[in-house]
Design a protein around this motif. Sequence first.
Motif, PDB file in Angstrom:
ATOM      1  N   ILE A  95      -2.636 -12.722   7.804  1.00  0.00           N
ATOM      2  CA  ILE A  95      -3.341 -11.945   6.981  1.00  0.00           C
ATOM      3  C   ILE A  95      -2.381 -10.990   6.231  1.00  0.00           C
ATOM      4  O   ILE A  95      -2.422 -10.892   5.048  1.00  0.00           O
ATOM      5  CB  ILE A  95      -4.298 -11.034   7.696  1.00  0.00           C
ATOM      6  CG1 ILE A  95      -5.476 -11.963   7.899  1.00  0.00           C
ATOM      7  CG2 ILE A  95      -4.874  -9.808   6.566  1.00  0.00           C
ATOM      8  CD1 ILE A  95      -6.423 -11.210   8.589  1.00  0.00           C
ATOM      9  N   GLN A  96      -1.164 -10.658   6.973  1.00  0.00           N
ATOM     10  CA  GLN A  96      -0.089  -9.822   6.421  1.00  0.00           C
ATOM     11  C   GLN A  96       0.729 -10.833   5.565  1.00  0.00           C
ATOM     12  O   GLN A  96       0.986 -10.472   4.140  1.00  0.00           O
ATOM     13  CB  GLN A  96       0.946  -9.153   7.508  1.00  0.00           C
ATOM     14  CG  GLN A  96       0.169  -8.406   8.241  1.00  0.00           C
ATOM     15  CD  GLN A  96       0.950  -7.529   9.192  1.00  0.00           C
ATOM     16  OE1 GLN A  96       2.005  -6.814   8.775  1.00  0.00           O
ATOM     17  NE2 GLN A  96       0.894  -7.814  10.659  1.00  0.00           N
ATOM     18  N   ALA A  97       0.824 -12.301   5.763  1.00  0.00           N
ATOM     19  CA  ALA A  97       1.396 -13.000   4.875  1.00  0.00           C
ATOM     20  C   ALA A  97       0.314 -13.235   3.563  1.00  0.00           C
ATOM     21  O   ALA A  97       1.437 -13.230   2.504  1.00  0.00           O
ATOM     22  CB  ALA A  97       1.778 -14.530   5.784  1.00  0.00           C
ATOM     23  N   ALA A  98      -0.507 -13.406   3.690  1.00  0.00           N
ATOM     24  CA  ALA A  98      -1.510 -13.612   2.606  1.00  0.00           C
ATOM     25  C   ALA A  98      -1.388 -12.215   1.658  1.00  0.00           C
ATOM     26  O   ALA A  98      -1.439 -12.473   0.482  1.00  0.00           O
ATOM     27  CB  ALA A  98      -3.018 -13.727   2.830  1.00  0.00           C
ATOM     28  N   SER A  99      -1.175 -11.195   2.167  1.00  0.00           N
ATOM     29  CA  SER A  99      -1.132 -10.061   1.605  1.00  0.00           C
ATOM     30  C   SER A  99       0.196  -9.901   0.465  1.00  0.00           C
ATOM     31  O   SER A  99       0.112  -9.053  -0.304  1.00  0.00           O
ATOM     32  CB  SER A  99      -1.293  -8.731   2.386  1.00  0.00           C
ATOM     33  OG  SER A  99      -0.031  -8.619   3.182  1.00  0.00           O
ATOM     34  N   ASP A 136     -12.160  -8.263   4.651  1.00  0.00           N
ATOM     35  CA  ASP A 136     -12.247  -6.929   4.431  1.00  0.00           C
ATOM     36  C   ASP A 136     -10.923  -6.314   3.730  1.00  0.00           C
ATOM     37  O   ASP A 136     -10.940  -5.355   2.998  1.00  0.00           O
ATOM     38  CB  ASP A 136     -12.468  -6.363   5.803  1.00  0.00           C
ATOM     39  CG  ASP A 136     -13.787  -6.376   6.427  1.00  0.00           C
ATOM     40  OD1 ASP A 136     -14.490  -6.968   5.608  1.00  0.00           O
ATOM     41  OD2 ASP A 136     -14.157  -6.518   7.512  1.00  0.00           O
ATOM     42  N   ASN A 137      -9.741  -7.107   4.198  1.00  0.00           N
ATOM     43  CA  ASN A 137      -8.427  -6.175   3.779  1.00  0.00           C
ATOM     44  C   ASN A 137      -8.334  -6.650   2.124  1.00  0.00           C
ATOM     45  O   ASN A 137      -7.870  -5.884   1.470  1.00  0.00           O
ATOM     46  CB  ASN A 137      -7.411  -6.883   4.552  1.00  0.00           C
ATOM     47  CG  ASN A 137      -7.101  -6.269   5.838  1.00  0.00           C
ATOM     48  OD1 ASN A 137      -6.784  -4.935   6.031  1.00  0.00           O
ATOM     49  ND2 ASN A 137      -7.679  -6.872   6.935  1.00  0.00           N
ATOM     50  N   LYS A 138      -8.828  -7.813   1.919  1.00  0.00           N
ATOM     51  CA  LYS A 138      -8.660  -8.285   0.594  1.00  0.00           C
ATOM     52  C   LYS A 138      -9.568  -7.455  -0.157  1.00  0.00           C
ATOM     53  O   LYS A 138      -9.138  -7.160  -1.328  1.00  0.00           O
ATOM     54  CB  LYS A 138      -8.867  -9.681   0.432  1.00  0.00           C
ATOM     55  CG  LYS A 138      -8.800 -10.257  -0.792  1.00  0.00           C
ATOM     56  CD  LYS A 138      -9.300 -12.019  -1.042  1.00  0.00           C
ATOM     57  CE  LYS A 138      -9.189 -12.389  -2.369  1.00  0.00           C
ATOM     58  NZ  LYS A 138      -9.404 -13.922  -2.197  1.00  0.00           N
ATOM     59  N   LYS A 176      -6.360  -2.739  -3.785  1.00  0.00           N
ATOM     60  CA  LYS A 176      -6.305  -2.929  -5.225  1.00  0.00           C
ATOM     61  C   LYS A 176      -5.002  -3.437  -5.897  1.00  0.00           C
ATOM     62  O   LYS A 176      -4.977  -3.885  -7.194  1.00  0.00           O
ATOM     63  CB  LYS A 176      -7.005  -1.400  -5.643  1.00  0.00           C
ATOM     64  CG  LYS A 176      -8.410  -1.089  -5.270  1.00  0.00           C
ATOM     65  CD  LYS A 176      -9.416  -1.927  -5.717  1.00  0.00           C
ATOM     66  CE  LYS A 176     -10.769  -1.464  -4.962  1.00  0.00           C
ATOM     67  NZ  LYS A 176     -11.876  -2.435  -5.285  1.00  0.00           N
ATOM     68  N   ALA A 177      -3.969  -2.749  -5.154  1.00  0.00           N
ATOM     69  CA  ALA A 177      -2.791  -2.821  -5.876  1.00  0.00           C
ATOM     70  C   ALA A 177      -1.952  -4.145  -5.430  1.00  0.00           C
ATOM     71  O   ALA A 177      -1.099  -4.792  -6.219  1.00  0.00           O
ATOM     72  CB  ALA A 177      -1.894  -1.840  -5.176  1.00  0.00           C
ATOM     73  N   ARG A 178      -2.655  -5.050  -4.291  1.00  0.00           N
ATOM     74  CA  ARG A 178      -1.876  -6.405  -4.078  1.00  0.00           C
ATOM     75  C   ARG A 178      -2.773  -7.429  -4.315  1.00  0.00           C
ATOM     76  O   ARG A 178      -3.911  -7.400  -4.312  1.00  0.00           O
ATOM     77  CB  ARG A 178      -1.525  -6.323  -2.481  1.00  0.00           C
ATOM     78  CG  ARG A 178      -0.260  -5.165  -2.250  1.00  0.00           C
ATOM     79  CD  ARG A 178      -0.120  -5.271  -0.699  1.00  0.00           C
ATOM     80  NE  ARG A 178      -1.064  -4.613   0.038  1.00  0.00           N
ATOM     81  CZ  ARG A 178      -1.452  -4.642   1.366  1.00  0.00           C
ATOM     82  NH1 ARG A 178      -0.489  -4.984   1.887  1.00  0.00           N
ATOM     83  NH2 ARG A 178      -2.359  -4.057   1.768  1.00  0.00           N
ATOM     84  N   THR A 179      -2.099  -8.595  -4.714  1.00  0.00           N
ATOM     85  CA  THR A 179      -3.042  -9.595  -4.788  1.00  0.00           C
ATOM     86  C   THR A 179      -3.120 -10.740  -3.688  1.00  0.00           C
ATOM     87  O   THR A 179      -1.811 -11.344  -3.456  1.00  0.00           O
ATOM     88  CB  THR A 179      -2.599 -10.581  -5.975  1.00  0.00           C
ATOM     89  OG1 THR A 179      -2.754  -9.719  -7.171  1.00  0.00           O
ATOM     90  CG2 THR A 179      -3.405 -11.728  -6.468  1.00  0.00           C
ATOM     91  N   TYR A 180      -3.775 -11.204  -2.976  1.00  0.00           N
ATOM     92  CA  TYR A 180      -3.822 -11.940  -1.703  1.00  0.00           C
ATOM     93  C   TYR A 180      -3.587 -13.352  -2.105  1.00  0.00           C
ATOM     94  O   TYR A 180      -4.367 -13.811  -3.139  1.00  0.00           O
ATOM     95  CB  TYR A 180      -5.030 -11.829  -0.917  1.00  0.00           C
ATOM     96  CG  TYR A 180      -4.846 -10.257  -0.033  1.00  0.00           C
ATOM     97  CD1 TYR A 180      -4.677 -10.381   1.257  1.00  0.00           C
ATOM     98  CD2 TYR A 180      -4.724  -9.300  -0.573  1.00  0.00           C
ATOM     99  CE1 TYR A 180      -4.614  -9.278   2.218  1.00  0.00           C
ATOM    100  CE2 TYR A 180      -4.899  -8.173   0.143  1.00  0.00           C
ATOM    101  CZ  TYR A 180      -4.772  -8.270   1.520  1.00  0.00           C
ATOM    102  OH  TYR A 180      -4.347  -7.116   2.512  1.00  0.00           O
TER     103      TYR A 180
END
Length: 766
Positions: free
Chosen positions: A564-568, A592-594, A598-602
């Motif tokens: 998930i951190q890599a996807a972020s 949930d994290n996605k 608001k600032a990052r594109t997963y």
Amino acid sequence: MDLSCPRCQTTKYRNPKMKLMVSTCGHSLCETCVNFVFVKGVGNCHECHTFLKKNTFRYQIFEDPYIERETDVRKRILKIFNKKETDFPTLDAYNDYLEMIEGYIFNIVNKIDVEETERKMADYKEVYKDIIAKNRGRLVNEMYIEYLVEQERQTDELRKRVHEQELQEEMEAKKKVKEDLIEALMQSDGNVHRVIESHKTRIQGLEAKREQLQSIQLNLPKNDEVQPLYEYVKPIDDPHGPTLPDSSDLDRLGYLNNVRREKPSERAGGYTSEYPCLRALKEAFDMLLYVKEGIDSSTNDQNYLSCSQFVHFYRLMHLPLPKDVKGAQVIDHEKFQTIIQVPCVTVSIEQIKKIDWKNVLLDIRQIKYIQDLEPLSKTHKQILFNPDKIKTKEDIVKLLPSSIDKNPIEQSFNYKQINITYKNYTADEIVRAIVPDDILEKNVNTGSGYSQIGHIAHFNLKDPVLPYKYIIAQAILDKLSNVKTVVNKLREIDSVYRNFDFEILAGEQNTIVTCKENNEIFKFDFAKVYWNPRLGSERERILNFLHSKDYIFDIFSGVGPFSIQAASKGCTVYANDINPECVKWMDLNYEDNKSKSKARTYGDYKSYNLDGREFLMTVVFPQIEQIQREIYDDEDKRWCYSNDKIIIFMNLPEIALTFLDVFPPWLSKQEDNNGKWILPIHIYCYTFSNNENKTDDIKKRLNDILPNIECDEIRFIRKVSPNKHMMCVTIKLFEKKIEKNKKVTDDNNDEDEEKEQNVKRFKQAV
């Protein structure tokens, strides 16, 4: 990105006069929509349907409404939690207080346990309402001081402008006098000396006017008290152990052999390799302490103290432990009540910060070392000292700088009675008071070593301590406010799903926890999945290597801390775990994290519930082949992905190395693709080793599985036990080094051709 209203979709481009307004719930609307929706003064939010009033909307300052909401929540909470660092006995207590505030802010902003958080804040406000009001008054005084400073600054600027204006006028007047004198001399037919004498009067008048202006002072209040100049006192570093080597000896003694030498550009900026070396040595030497008289060093080296002894003997005061609680099965709070005598002195408030007493002050839980005098004094405070460090008034006097009058402090030396109760003891002290000495001498974990996962404190207690496991659990619950459940591991992990059996010793029967790692939130059932909080820094190390277009294959992903951190970061992620419970929570955590970011594109994300070997052969290998073909066939993609890579992450240290046996058959089929594949493949495989020479042991095992492939790096990660280390094996396949393009001139057609040579680093022997 152009700002737009989420309701009417009007953008700043189409309507330059559009102004966004944000509500207390954190959602924004344009000013027109606010006037339309809330025409009656009240209404519901268009996104979360929260009941709102029109007058609660304000103009949006930041582009992200999430930041607006956090700003509002932070202002509201800080009006309640307005204590300063001086209100706390220790820096650790102040840091815990700040951490609690940030936790409340995070919960309310992200709508996690909002009702419980609001209830805790209301309880705090009710209990500490007097302190809150007092601190608000102190804040007003600080604002008034800032106002006076600003007024003084403006006055100085006014004085400067007046002075510059007068100088300008004087220069112009002198210039005018000279011009008039020259004109008079040119037109005069009489005596020249008479003309000069007539202009001297004007010059003298100008000088008199300047002296008069210089004598005028603005009507400002003056402080007749002459303040002494600041005197720098070099801090004295008493290491209580071996001293650091001098910087000139670092190279001679070999300390710089393992430190990167500075570049010429860094040296020009003042950086040298001695700085990081001395810093590392300082941190290492800080824990080497000479044994003092009266300290039992039978279980340690005869010259130095361990880290745990350092905490007990050099930081915290020795609280007397009750003798009649040894072997008890229930904690009796009343037996932990006692009275101690501590040395104290009376010091003026101005002098408190000028004296370095940080190593000798009283350090007991929930007792302030700076206290008010009785009767209350506005100019002086009472300072309490650690009786283990301060025995006589001479011990205090020698700590005073020469610029301070020592007589009043020396005369005020006295002893004060302090009532000690159960709340003043630490969890470790309570356990040491109850657990029998023969168990303590075995140097086993009696409660100081545990892992905290969310609200759960996880222990792995050994057999000698098990009769007192409930005592340890209750002490942890009493002393750690953020721990709600205490569990103990029953046996080693023997399940294919990597979860383990444990018993709940104390607290809530709730095993669903929420953890945070690198700004990502992970929620899971600790009883059904595997989670290791000690690998956060290692995951962060690998994440720092990633680019937004990298492809990630996480073979044993768990609940997704790495995936998930890599996807972020924008990577395309393929995550797998054999435990269906892990996959369920991983999918939930990703969504949930996605949704909250608001600032990052997963990046794209796909999850699988397969055996690791099956996932490699049916998903990873075919997907890699497809990715490589698509990039090779598309010239634009070939240029766009030239600096990216494929990551295969294998974090199952017990058996991950054995899964590499599927690579040789697959690599042998890729003989024709050696020069065509663009993206290199980086494999990070984790394993355990308890061999004396761990690097050779891993290389031997790796050679049995991958006989013709060399590993690029074998890196130490952490010590699992005294002889068992966790290591990371890094293997890089299809790594390419591209030479710079060379232009060749053709005499026949004068066309430039680019010549590129790929030096393949693929080590598979085919």
